[in-house]
Structures are given as C-alpha cells and as structure tokens.
Design a protein around this motif. Structure first.
Motif, PDB file in Angstrom:
ATOM      1  N   TRP A  67       0.825  -1.202   0.000  1.00 34.85           N
ATOM      2  CA  TRP A  67       0.000   0.000   0.000  1.00 34.85           C
ATOM      3  C   TRP A  67       0.863   1.257   0.000  1.00 34.85           C
ATOM      4  CZ3 TRP A  67      -4.991  -0.868  -0.826  1.00 34.85           C
ATOM      5  CH2 TRP A  67      -5.546  -2.076  -0.403  1.00 34.85           C
ATOM      6  N   ILE A  68       0.287   2.333  -0.528  1.00 36.72           N
ATOM      7  CA  ILE A  68       0.876   3.663  -0.432  1.00 36.72           C
ATOM      8  C   ILE A  68      -0.174   4.569   0.206  1.00 36.72           C
ATOM      9  CG2 ILE A  68       1.783   5.658  -1.685  1.00 36.72           C
ATOM     10  CD1 ILE A  68       2.699   3.692  -3.870  1.00 36.72           C
ATOM     11  N   ALA A  69       0.153   5.122   1.346  1.00 35.73           N
ATOM     12  CA  ALA A  69      -0.737   6.076   2.013  1.00 35.73           C
ATOM     13  C   ALA A  69      -0.393   7.482   1.555  1.00 35.73           C
ATOM     14  CB  ALA A  69      -0.612   5.954   3.529  1.00 35.73           C
ATOM     15  N   PHE A  70      -1.379   8.348   1.486  1.00 34.35           N
ATOM     16  CA  PHE A  70      -1.140   9.739   1.074  1.00 34.35           C
ATOM     17  C   PHE A  70      -2.280  10.610   1.573  1.00 34.35           C
ATOM     18  CE2 PHE A  70      -3.313   7.460  -2.289  1.00 34.35           C
ATOM     19  CZ  PHE A  70      -4.350   8.304  -2.667  1.00 34.35           C
ATOM     20  N   VAL A  71      -2.062  11.912   1.529  1.00 35.06           N
ATOM     21  CA  VAL A  71      -3.086  12.890   1.898  1.00 35.06           C
ATOM     22  C   VAL A  71      -3.668  13.475   0.612  1.00 35.06           C
ATOM     23  CG1 VAL A  71      -3.558  15.071   3.062  1.00 35.06           C
ATOM     24  CG2 VAL A  71      -1.961  13.442   4.081  1.00 35.06           C
ATOM     25  N   SER A  72      -5.005  13.517   0.534  1.00 36.14           N
ATOM     26  CA  SER A  72      -5.677  14.062  -0.639  1.00 36.14           C
ATOM     27  C   SER A  72      -6.830  14.944  -0.203  1.00 36.14           C
ATOM     28  CB  SER A  72      -6.210  12.920  -1.521  1.00 36.14           C
ATOM     29  OG  SER A  72      -6.993  13.427  -2.584  1.00 36.14           O
ATOM     30  N   ASP A  73      -7.073  16.008  -0.985  1.00 40.55           N
ATOM     31  CA  ASP A  73      -8.223  16.877  -0.696  1.00 40.55           C
ATOM     32  C   ASP A  73      -9.338  16.680  -1.724  1.00 40.55           C
ATOM     33  OD1 ASP A  73      -7.119  18.084  -2.915  1.00 40.55           O
ATOM     34  OD2 ASP A  73      -6.780  20.033  -1.973  1.00 40.55           O
ATOM     35  N   ARG A  74      -9.400  15.477  -2.318  1.00 43.47           N
ATOM     36  CA  ARG A  74     -10.380  15.201  -3.375  1.00 43.47           C
ATOM     37  C   ARG A  74     -11.817  15.252  -2.886  1.00 43.47           C
ATOM     38  NH1 ARG A  74      -8.873   9.344  -5.384  1.00 43.47           N
ATOM     39  NH2 ARG A  74      -6.782  10.215  -5.124  1.00 43.47           N
ATOM     40  N   THR A  75     -12.051  15.148  -1.571  1.00 47.01           N
ATOM     41  CA  THR A  75     -13.410  15.237  -1.035  1.00 47.01           C
ATOM     42  C   THR A  75     -13.776  16.672  -0.647  1.00 47.01           C
ATOM     43  OG1 THR A  75     -12.657  14.791   1.230  1.00 47.01           O
ATOM     44  CG2 THR A  75     -13.260  12.890  -0.126  1.00 47.01           C
ATOM     45  N   GLY A  76     -12.854  17.595  -0.859  1.00 47.61           N
ATOM     46  CA  GLY A  76     -13.087  18.978  -0.471  1.00 47.61           C
ATOM     47  C   GLY A  76     -12.334  19.374   0.782  1.00 47.61           C
ATOM     48  N   GLU A  78      -8.784  17.801   3.385  1.00 48.87           N
ATOM     49  CA  GLU A  78      -7.709  16.817   3.472  1.00 48.87           C
ATOM     50  C   GLU A  78      -8.160  15.565   4.208  1.00 48.87           C
ATOM     51  OE1 GLU A  78      -4.093  18.244   5.126  1.00 48.87           O
ATOM     52  OE2 GLU A  78      -3.559  19.432   3.372  1.00 48.87           O
ATOM     53  N   GLU A  79      -7.902  14.409   3.597  1.00 46.50           N
ATOM     54  CA  GLU A  79      -8.138  13.125   4.243  1.00 46.50           C
ATOM     55  C   GLU A  79      -6.977  12.186   3.918  1.00 46.50           C
ATOM     56  OE1 GLU A  79     -10.322  12.884   6.386  1.00 46.50           O
ATOM     57  OE2 GLU A  79     -11.995  14.191   5.854  1.00 46.50           O
ATOM     58  N   ASP A  95     -11.847  10.684   8.427  1.00 46.50           N
ATOM     59  CA  ASP A  95     -13.040  11.501   8.221  1.00 46.50           C
ATOM     60  C   ASP A  95     -13.094  12.540   9.334  1.00 46.50           C
ATOM     61  OD1 ASP A  95     -15.395  12.517   7.243  1.00 46.50           O
ATOM     62  OD2 ASP A  95     -16.659  10.924   8.074  1.00 46.50           O
ATOM     63  N   VAL A  96     -12.101  13.432   9.316  1.00 45.14           N
ATOM     64  CA  VAL A  96     -11.967  14.451  10.359  1.00 45.14           C
ATOM     65  C   VAL A  96     -11.659  15.781   9.688  1.00 45.14           C
ATOM     66  CG1 VAL A  96     -10.754  15.143  12.451  1.00 45.14           C
ATOM     67  CG2 VAL A  96     -11.066  12.715  11.951  1.00 45.14           C
ATOM     68  N   ASP A  97     -12.294  16.840  10.124  1.00 46.05           N
ATOM     69  CA  ASP A  97     -12.119  18.154   9.512  1.00 46.05           C
ATOM     70  C   ASP A  97     -10.893  18.858  10.100  1.00 46.05           C
ATOM     71  OD1 ASP A  97     -12.404  20.435   8.077  1.00 46.05           O
ATOM     72  OD2 ASP A  97     -14.176  21.183   9.139  1.00 46.05           O
ATOM     73  N   CYS A  98      -9.717  18.477   9.607  1.00 48.39           N
ATOM     74  CA  CYS A  98      -8.468  19.129   9.997  1.00 48.39           C
ATOM     75  C   CYS A  98      -7.414  18.780   8.958  1.00 48.39           C
ATOM     76  CB  CYS A  98      -8.013  18.679  11.394  1.00 48.39           C
ATOM     77  SG  CYS A  98      -7.565  16.925  11.479  1.00 48.39           S
ATOM     78  N   ASP A  99      -6.315  19.500   8.964  1.00 45.65           N
ATOM     79  CA  ASP A  99      -5.200  19.171   8.091  1.00 45.65           C
ATOM     80  C   ASP A  99      -4.471  17.955   8.650  1.00 45.65           C
ATOM     81  OD1 ASP A  99      -5.839  21.328   6.514  1.00 45.65           O
ATOM     82  OD2 ASP A  99      -4.347  22.660   7.424  1.00 45.65           O
ATOM     83  N   LYS A 100      -3.941  17.132   7.761  1.00 48.33           N
ATOM     84  CA  LYS A 100      -3.248  15.903   8.159  1.00 48.33           C
ATOM     85  C   LYS A 100      -1.791  15.961   7.744  1.00 48.33           C
ATOM     86  CE  LYS A 100      -7.702  14.446   8.188  1.00 48.33           C
ATOM     87  NZ  LYS A 100      -8.838  15.292   7.780  1.00 48.33           N
ATOM     88  N   SER A 101      -0.924  15.370   8.581  1.00 47.71           N
ATOM     89  CA  SER A 101       0.507  15.319   8.273  1.00 47.71           C
ATOM     90  C   SER A 101       1.136  14.174   9.041  1.00 47.71           C
ATOM     91  CB  SER A 101       1.201  16.644   8.649  1.00 47.71           C
ATOM     92  OG  SER A 101       1.116  16.877  10.044  1.00 47.71           O
ATOM     93  N   ALA A 102       2.427  13.961   8.783  1.00 49.00           N
ATOM     94  CA  ALA A 102       3.229  12.970   9.517  1.00 49.00           C
ATOM     95  C   ALA A 102       2.609  11.572   9.477  1.00 49.00           C
ATOM     96  CB  ALA A 102       3.439  13.412  10.968  1.00 49.00           C
TER      97      ALA A 102
END
Length: 334
Positions: A67-76, A78-79, A95-102
C-alpha cells in the motif's frame, strides 16, 4: 475515451514535491503536480497511483510494500487515503475536519498513524477503518510520531504550556506516557528508534526549537538514549569473558560497521524493552556542533546515524558545502 489496455504516455519533467522509498529501495513514490506516481530507482516503468484534479501529497509506502498512504483533498478537505501501486484499489481512512501530516505506518502494515492540526494524534486500522485518538495536546500539534520496531510503543513530541517541545514515549498496551527528560537539554524533538529497538535518538537543546544562538547554546544537538541498562562500557574493547567474545562476534557477523548489511539491527523478532529507572544516566550527547542538527536517520546496523546539520561559521562545513549552509554527516556509536 481511453481503454484500460491503451498505453498512456506520462512525461515527468518537473521537480518532485515529495518522495518515499519502497521497502526494497527499488521503487519510489513521488508527487509531481499534485499527483502520486511510482518510479524505479534504477530501471523500470513509472506507474500512476492517482489521477485527479485535486492535490495529493505525503506518500508513504507500507512496510510490506502493498500500500501507499497519502493525503488528498479530493473530497473537499484533506483526508488520509491508501492505494495499491497501480491505483486500482483505493480507500479513504480518515473523516476528520483538519489538516493531516506525519503519516506513519505500523511495522505490521495493519494500521496508519497521523497527526492533525486539531492537536491530536490518531491511528486507524486499514481493514476495519476503526480510528482511535492516541495523544492530544492543548498547546500545539503532535510532532514526529514514530512506532517502535515491534509496534508496541510510540514516540512523539508535544509542547508544554510554555511552548517548549518535549519527546514522549507511550506504551500502547497500557496507555502510559513518559517524557524523556534530562538536565542536558530543556527542549527535545525529532525522536527516531534504532532498528534493533535498543536506543532512541533525539534532538535536544536549551533554547527555542529551530533557533540557534551564535554561541551554539540555542542549537539542537544529537542525543542517544539507551533504553536498557548498559552492562559494559561501549568504549571498552576488553573481552573479559567468553560470553562477551561471542556477543561481539555475533554483532560483527550480523552487519559489520558503517551501515553495511541490511540484515543487522531490526528483525522479525525485535522486542523493545524500556527500563525507566536511571534512564537519564543513559542519555549520551553525540554531537557538539556550532550549528543545529535538524534531522537524524539511523542506519540498518543501528550503530551508524546519518544527520543533517547547519554549518556554523563560514567554511565550517564539509568540503564543497556552501558556507553556513546545511550539510550531511554520519556518526558511529560503537
């Protein structure tokens, strides 16, 4: 319209905005123009992982390579998503309304940990989608989360009420959190486990993180934390018993020195043990540089460390490095 079997010409002529090596080191996941691709590090065809008009970033390959995990804003917003390398199977994990990192994978590739701008560190099971909050902090985001090699502990940094960063370790089974404290530094961050699970590396200093004074007192230096009691001084080359001789032979055969031998260090049966009593006495400062150390990566042999540091005075860096700029170094802790 393009059929599945019709070849697609992909030209990548821009600088990669991010990358992550596969477990074999023969492939790399990269981000170009907000899309995730994989490329060969030597020979091979590129593969498209994502194809959207949205922005994808922070690719992270799972330890098992599936698998490759990544951050995408395709739903409007970041998830966190995962996908196979060919982009055929994708799944939204958060499914959380915040920016994601690390984004950080567990060693068994069964869960993913990530830090949010809501000052929480979460873990989600990739099979069930079950999510749990591991750490929260009122003062700021959780920094540099890492799983221990056996997946039973996590390390991370978080700010206190005075905005001073400290490295913490949490045992997942019990939920107990412990701060790594020492008279040698007032702030700490950037912790990394050695692959053999015997040490924790961290960056410590006495000033505000990321700000170095001209005297060097405010700079971050590299420290090593021995997680269990040291039975023998590592600088002592004497062989006093046959057991010591056999232990030395096993260590040399496993990986030698200088990072050679990927089999050294971590293995399938690594078990991390932490003896908290007198831990502070087992913290060793490894660097005393005029500039600040910004990051460290332990080699597979668990004794050699690659780190980046700012050169101090002009001309104080490695030969060929820009005066006063960053330089890469290695140091061996035998």
């Amino acid at each position: 319209f393009r059929s599945e079997n019709e070849p697609e010409l992909v030209t990548i002529d821009n600088q990669a905005e991010g990358f992550h090596l596969s477990p074999s080191n023969r492939r790399a996941a990269i981000v170009v123009h907000g899309e995730v691709f994989t490329i060969a590090t030597d020979r091979g065809e590129p593969q498209r992982v994502t194809e959207t008009s949205w922005k994808e970033q922070e690719p992270r390959w799972s330890p098992n390579g599936k698998w490759i995990a990544f951050v995408s804003d395709r739903t409007g917003r970041e998830e966190v998503w995962i996908s196979d390398e060919l982009g055929k199977n994708r799944k939204k994990l958060s499914d959380v309304d915040c920016d994601k990192s690390a984004i950080t994978w567990a060693p068994d590739s069964k869960s993913v940990m990530w830090s949010g701008s809501d000052h929480k560190l979460r873990r989600v099971d990739i099979e069930t989608g079950k999510e749990e909050v591991l750490v929260s902090n009122n003062a700021g985001n959780i920094g540099t989360p890492q799983f221990s090699p056996d997946g039973k502990w996590i390390s991370y940094s978080k700010d206190d009420g005075l905005l001073r960063s400290h490295v913490w370790v949490k045992e997942l089974a019990t939920g107990k959190e412990t701060m790594i404290a020492s008279d040698q530094f007032m702030i700490s961050r950037g912790a990394k486990w050695t692959p053999d699970g015997k040490k924790l590396l961290l960056l410590g200093g006495v000033g505000v993180a990321g700000i170095a004074s001209t005297s060097g007192r405010g700079s971050a230096q590299l420290y090593s934390v021995a997680l269990t009691h040291i039975e023998k001084d590592p600088l002592d080359r004497d062989v006093n018993t046959e057991a010591q001789a056999e232990a030395a032979d096993r260590g040399t055969a496993a990986g030698g020195r200088g990072g050679r031998g990927a089999a050294a260090g971590a293995g399938p049966n690594v078990q991390v043990k932490i003896e908290w009593d007198e831990l502070e006495r087992r913290i060793t400062q490894l660097t005393r540089l005029p500039g600040s150390v910004s990051t460290v990566v332990p080699a597979p042999d668990s004794r050699t460390y690659l780190f980046m540091a700012m050169a101090g005075a002009p001309g104080g860096g490695e030969e060929g490095a820009p005066a006063g700029g960053p330089a890469m170094y290695t140091i061996s802790e035998d």
